[in-house]
Design an enzyme around this catalytic site. Structure first.
Site, mmCIF file in Angstrom:
data_model
loop_
_atom_site.group_PDB
_atom_site.id
_atom_site.type_symbol
_atom_site.label_atom_id
_atom_site.label_comp_id
_atom_site.label_asym_id
_atom_site.label_seq_id
_atom_site.Cartn_x
_atom_site.Cartn_y
_atom_site.Cartn_z
ATOM 1 N N LYS A 128 29.358 90.798 -48.035
ATOM 2 C CA LYS A 128 30.311 90.968 -46.937
ATOM 3 C C LYS A 128 31.426 91.894 -47.396
ATOM 4 O O LYS A 128 31.906 91.772 -48.536
ATOM 5 C CB LYS A 128 30.879 89.592 -46.553
ATOM 6 C CG LYS A 128 31.775 89.581 -45.315
ATOM 7 C CD LYS A 128 32.244 88.147 -45.004
ATOM 8 C CE LYS A 128 33.033 88.067 -43.706
ATOM 9 N NZ LYS A 128 33.444 86.680 -43.398
ATOM 10 N N SER B 233 32.598 85.468 -38.567
ATOM 11 C CA SER B 233 32.879 86.850 -38.910
ATOM 12 C C SER B 233 31.857 87.490 -39.855
ATOM 13 O O SER B 233 31.827 88.711 -39.969
ATOM 14 C CB SER B 233 34.256 86.940 -39.565
ATOM 15 O OG SER B 233 34.269 86.228 -40.795
ATOM 16 N N SER C 156 32.597 80.957 -40.301
ATOM 17 C CA SER C 156 32.164 82.354 -40.402
ATOM 18 C C SER C 156 30.899 82.597 -41.198
ATOM 19 O O SER C 156 30.368 83.702 -41.181
ATOM 20 C CB SER C 156 33.292 83.216 -40.994
ATOM 21 O OG SER C 156 34.276 83.445 -40.020
#
Ligand SMILES: [Mg+2]
Ligand SMILES: [Zn+2]
Lengths: 485, 98, 489
Positions: free
Chosen positions: A77, A152, A176
């Site tokens: 990420k 996210s 997330s």
């Protein structure tokens, strides 16, 4: 083009191929790079791919007598700092920023010999549940390109679902990891607070977030968690896991008691999600588990408490983006206007929204009514879980009340967007672990089961997850992503 | 559910604290959005929980202190590498202003 | 209390906020060196520069030293303390918040006694641990000041230096007492080795909260804050100037504004500073990246038990031993000198004589040669040998001074050796002195006449003449006796 079919390839299988000499890390990495070249234009899950760098890393692994995971690719990420590799947190304000060190979790990955394929898209500073709040454009769900992948960590979910990485790391502040895993038909683990280092993780809400694995199988999730769950001297809140992480085998559930907070399921849960959830309860019973009701009366206040605490911490965490030492600067005649112009230009609407809420909640006159009150609710939510775990081994809930929603559907309604996290964020407020795993399809889209356990129960959650996984026999490859599709 | 309506001036005050330069359209939009979010947040305001201790830390105290051992800092080139406006030995900022 | 500041029915109300940089090896929340004066931006890391993802980890030694200071100042030490974020935007604050402490400081309330006949006590509110800010070099502005500057360059070397902020209640009643209190507090921190407390280098910085109120009133007037006075003299003068300013305003019927002021010691004037955050809304909240710091009673007792003798206790001891207050105070606040004294007194067996030497010849030599007591070539051992020669009458005071100078000049010399080489032993015996007296009396018949006529003071002149004759070596006491006997016969 290499001959390796990476679609649906688990990390464990990739490891097996490497160790058996069936392929080199360079070949495997090239296969993923080819896959990325083929589909990432549509999915838009990667923010940064440096093929040469990845291949060089793969060759380096091939050159040494690697063991275990060495040479297996991974995606990170873009909230995780990567030394000498651009890291943006999905924000304009960090465009061009190049970290001077790796996040601890990335360093652990490097030590294990994992080969980074690139950095994945996310809601700006991890603030969002759809990856639509990325400054670099939304990521699309490999199961349906008109839908969001969740967020996210939507990029980290989409790359795995699309066969563009065998697994990935995400971060979870209010759901997330789990919610995008749910939307993309993956396994995602939110670890116990304080078991994975946050050093180098660009901070959103420090007291809530942890890094965790996103993978095709429970065993893969366990393997990756073994790599990252470690003590560190660079994060004062992290002491590592209490016991070594075990890669589980599927088995029965005799002697296990699950709690189900039925009151929480009354409202807002899509019928398809509810149906799949009830089927899993039946599976659990069939495997020998006992199901009992539990009450989590303060969970329904989790959303309100979360939307005070997380923005409050975020408002302070994001103050460092001031145009002085790194990142964007918009020139202005004096320091104050430079700050204001830089932050106005650098932050997107959702980030501004949360900075504003957090600043307001901490400001003179409101601090006690909002921030302190929210922390009281947090205490009560923790107590609810503590009480529940006195009678049950784990709690079952859907991960999200809906399947992946269409891109744009909730963008204009922040509260509706936030509401998608009602089942996940109480877990962050309590600092306890939860595992999300695929739970069949609802109208052709993945549904998901969340198993929540007490602090440091990761091994239990993984073992329970493996049992469900074997019964579900879920096909992790989205129909449109299947070879030849 | 108590109704808090954020005025434009309140929005500007909070934005000033947060050093966010907002234009009028943003002030208007954020005023609306914050009002609706705070209305939801206010559902916890009335809970009779004044005697509940707030959670002040994410976990219990651990032995989290660091031994006092100095290690050299970064080479200055690395420290300045990402600076938008570096000088030979530091980070330039505009005047503090009036 | 020394004379309180009282004018025209008003009295001074003064509180201090003192920032002490702790002399740890590394910084407060990262392992960068805690060094003063290095090249700009060379002692910095991701934490110092607040890079995204960088996290603070608290320095155990800074916590330990803070607790020791708290114990030395008589503060309560709570079981649990926590760090908080204090938010303000300024280029010297890379995170735009300072990690400080809010409602749970490391050191709680205390009482600090300034001893002496006109001593007083000051209540301490708290002492909390925080991180120092970066340094800004203002380009283009006159004298490096902010106003008129063309911009600044930020040096993050100082950021993160452990800083203990000690806050007093407004219990101080005069600028002089403010100086006395700070002198003793500084000596206490130095004595336990927690900081150099060098005001010029900024490792000790004092802000004063100043107000006036009608004598006898128990309420407080509006206070102003005087920032960063970098010497004891400026502190005293700045507070004095501010008290006068406030009195002038009150007498003119004007309002005192709550503001932050800068004292310019060269002009003696006060000017208003712009505040960092106009609204002063620091939005404190507990630092989520750090866990609470706990203290157990056992370790606290151990720390307290291992503190060295503190200046206040030393003052009491020296006063009780008979030293005058001024002497006791100087020795109490100078740990090096006090250690020298204790060593010397042990060797000579007489604290007062030792104190006279330390305060006299030794201090003059240390000052002249810019040495600390421990650096002096005249060790307590060598000086004790010299004092022994005085005490047993081998040499007189005049000769002793010459011997001391010789000991300074030649580190290899011994007192006895110098006395022998230079023939400095006292001329004592009656015969030797008698010869001298005979000669002097013969040479000054008028003075002898005057003495016998009742002008007793003439004896001083005659003693002086005899001393001169002896080359300064005569035993002055014996000389007086013999002379008197001879004159009255
Ligand atoms: Mg302070
Ligand atoms: Zn540092």
């Amino acid at each position: 083009m290499s001959g390796i079919d990476v679609i649906g390839l688990t990390a464990e299988r990739a490891m097996g191929m490497l160790r058996a000499g069936e392929c080199t890390s360079e070949e495997l990495t090239q296969a993923y790079l080819d896959r990325i070249a083929a589909v990432d234009g549509d999915v838009h899950a990667y923010l940064h791919v440096d093929a040469e760098r990845s291949l060089a890393a793969a060759r380096a692994q091939d050159a040494v007598a690697g063991d275990a995971l060495s040479g297996v690719p991974i995606a990170y990420k873009d909230l995780l700092s990567t030394k000498d590799v651009p890291t943006t947190a999905g924000s304009r304000i960090l465009e061009g920023f190049v970290p001077i060190d790796d996040a601890d979790v990335v360093a652990r990955g490097n030590e294990a010999g994992l080969v980074s394929l690139g950095k994945t898209n996310l809601d700006e500073f991890a603030m969002g549940s759809s990856t639509e709040h990325s400054a670099y454009g939304p990521t699309r769900n490999p199961w349906d390109l008109t839908r969001v992948p969740g967020g996210s960590s939507g990029g980290s979910a989409a790359v795995v679902a699309a066969g563009c990485a065998p697994w990935s790391l995400g971060t979870d502040t209010g759901g997330s990891i789990r919610q995008p895993a749910a939307f993309c038909g993956l396994v995602g683990l939110m670890p116990t607070y304080g078991t994975v280092s946050r050093f180098g993780v660009i901070a959103f809400a420090s007291s809530l977030e942890q890094v965790g694995p996103m993978a095709l199988t429970v065993r893969d999730a366990a393997l990756l968690h073994q790599v990252i769950a470690r003590d560190t001297d660079r994060d004062a809140t992290c002491t590592g896991p209490r016991e070594p992480i075990v890669v589980p085998d599927a088995g029965r559930l005799d002697g296990i008691t699950f709690g189900v907070p039925r009151a929480e399921l009354e409202e807002g849960v899509e019928p398809g999600i509810r149906a799949r959830f009830d089927e899993s309860l039946a599976i659990a019973t069939a495997l020998g588990a006992t199901i009992v009701d539990v009450e989590l009366p303060y969970s329904r206040h989790g959303l309100a408490a979360y939307y005070v605490i997380a923005p409050a911490e975020a408002s302070a965490n994001l103050s460092r983006f001031d145009g002085v030492r790194y990142g964007l600067r918009v020139d202005a005649p004096d320091v104050r206007s430079m700050y204001e112009a830089t932050r106005d230009a650098g932050f997107g609407p959702e980030v501004k929204r949360r900075i504003m809420i957090g600043t307001y909640a901490l400001s003179a006159g409101y601090h006690d009514a909002y921030y302190v009150q929210a922390q009281r609710v947090r205490t009560l939510i923790r107590q609810d879980f503590d009480t529940a775990f006195q009678g049950v081994d784990a709690i079952l809930l859907p991960t999200a009340p809906t399947t992946a929603f269409p891109i744009g559907a909730r963008l204009d309604d922040p509260l509706a967007m936030y509401a998608n996290d009602i089942f996940t964020l109480p877990v962050n407020l309590a600092g306890i672990p939860a595992l999300s795993l695929p739970n069949g399809l609802s109208d052709g889209l993945p549904s998901s089961l969340q198993i929540i356990g007490p602090a440091h129960s990761e091994n239990l959650l993984l073992r329970l997850g493996a049992a469900f996984e074997a019964e579900h026999a879920f096909d992790v490859v989205p129909p449109s992503m299947r070879s030849g599709a | 559910m108590s109704g808090v309506e954020l005025t434009a001036d309140e929005v500007r005050h909070v934005a000033a604290l947060a050093r966010l330069g907002l234009d009028d359209a943003e002030v208007e939009r954020l005023g609306r959005e914050l009002t609706s979010i705070l209305a939801h947040v206010n559902t916890i305001a009335a809970l009779p929980i004044a005697d509940v201790p707030p959670t002040k830390h994410s976990r219990d105290s651990a032995d989290s202190l660091r031994p006092d051992v100095a290690r050299p800092g970064l080479p200055r080139e690395d420290a300045l590498r990402n600076a938008p406006d570096p000088s030979a030995d530091g980070f330039r900022v505009p005047p503090i202003g009036a | 209390m020394s004379a309180p500041w009282q004018r025209d029915g008003y009295e001074a109300v003064i509180g201090l906020e003192i920032h002490v940089q702790l002399n740890t090896a590394s910084k407060m929340f990262c392992s960068c060196p805690n060094n003063f004066g290095d090249e700009p931006n060379t002692n910095v890391c991701m934490v110092c520069l607040a890079h995204p993802g960088a996290l603070p980890v608290a320095n155990a030694e800074a916590v330990r030293q803070s607790v020791r200071v708290g114990l030395a100042l008589g503060c309560q030490i709570p079981d649990v303390s926590e760090f908080s974020r204090k938010q303000y935007f300024y280029p010297d604050s890379p995170k735009a918040y300072q990690i400080s402490q809010y409602d749970q400081p490391l050191c709680g309330e205390g009482i600090f006694r300034v001893p002496g006949a006109d001593g007083f006590t000051v209540r301490l509110t708290r002492a909390h641990l925080e991180e120092d800010a970066a340094k800004m070099i203002h380009a283009g502005g006159e004298g490096g000041r902010i106003s008129g500057s063309a911009g600044s360059v930020v040096d993050f070397n100082r950021v993160g230096t452990p800083l203990l902020e000690i806050v007093t209640e407004p219990d101080i009643r005069s600028p002089e007492d403010a100086r006395r209190f700070l002198t003793l507090l500084r000596a206490t921190v130095i004595a336990i080795g927690a900081s150099e407390c060098d005001m010029e280098k900024g490792s000790l910085r004092a802000d004063a909260n100043v107000s006036i109120r009608p004598i006898g009133s128990t309420e407080y007037g509006t206070k102003t804050e005087l920032k960063n006075m970098n010497s004891f003299r400026f502190l005293e003068r700045g507070v004095e100037a501010e008290l006068e300013r406030q009195l002038g305003l009150v007498q003119a019927g004007e309002r005192i504004d709550q503001e932050t002021l800068h004292f310019d010691p060269t002009t003696g004037t006060l000017s208003s500073l712009r505040s960092k955050e106009q609204a002063h809304d620091y939005r404190y909240f507990p630092e989520p990246d750090l866990l609470p710091v706990t203290q157990d009673q056992e370790s606290l007792a151990a720390l307290a038990g291992h503190l060295p003798e503190l200046p206040v206790a030393r003052f009491d001891r020296l006063s009780e031993a008979g030293l005058v207050e001024a002497t006791a105070l100087v020795l109490a606040t100078d740990t090096g000198l006090a250690a020298y004294l204790d060593d010397l007194a042990l060797r000579t067996g007489d604290l007062k004589i030792a104190a006279n030497w330390v305060m006299g010849e030794l201090q003059a030599h240390l000052n002249a040669d810019a040495l600390s007591a421990v650096q002096s070539p005249v060790t307590p051992e060598r000086l004790a040998a010299l004092i022994a020669l005085v005490v047993d009458g081998t040499i007189n005071q005049t000769a002793a001074k010459e011997v001391f100078a010789a000991l300074v000049a030649d580190p290899a010399a011994t007192a006895a050796g110098v006395v022998q080489d230079r023939n400095l032993a006292q001329v004592g015996g009656d015969d030797a002195l008698g010869e001298i007296i005979d000669a002097v009396l013969a040479a000054h018949p008028d003075e002898v006449e005057a003495f016998r006529g009742g002008r007793e003071q003439v004896i001083g002149f005659l003693v002086g003449q005899c001393m001169k004759q002896s080359g300064g070596r005569a035993d002055a006491k014996a000389l007086q006796g013999l002379l008197r006997a001879r004159l009255s016969s």
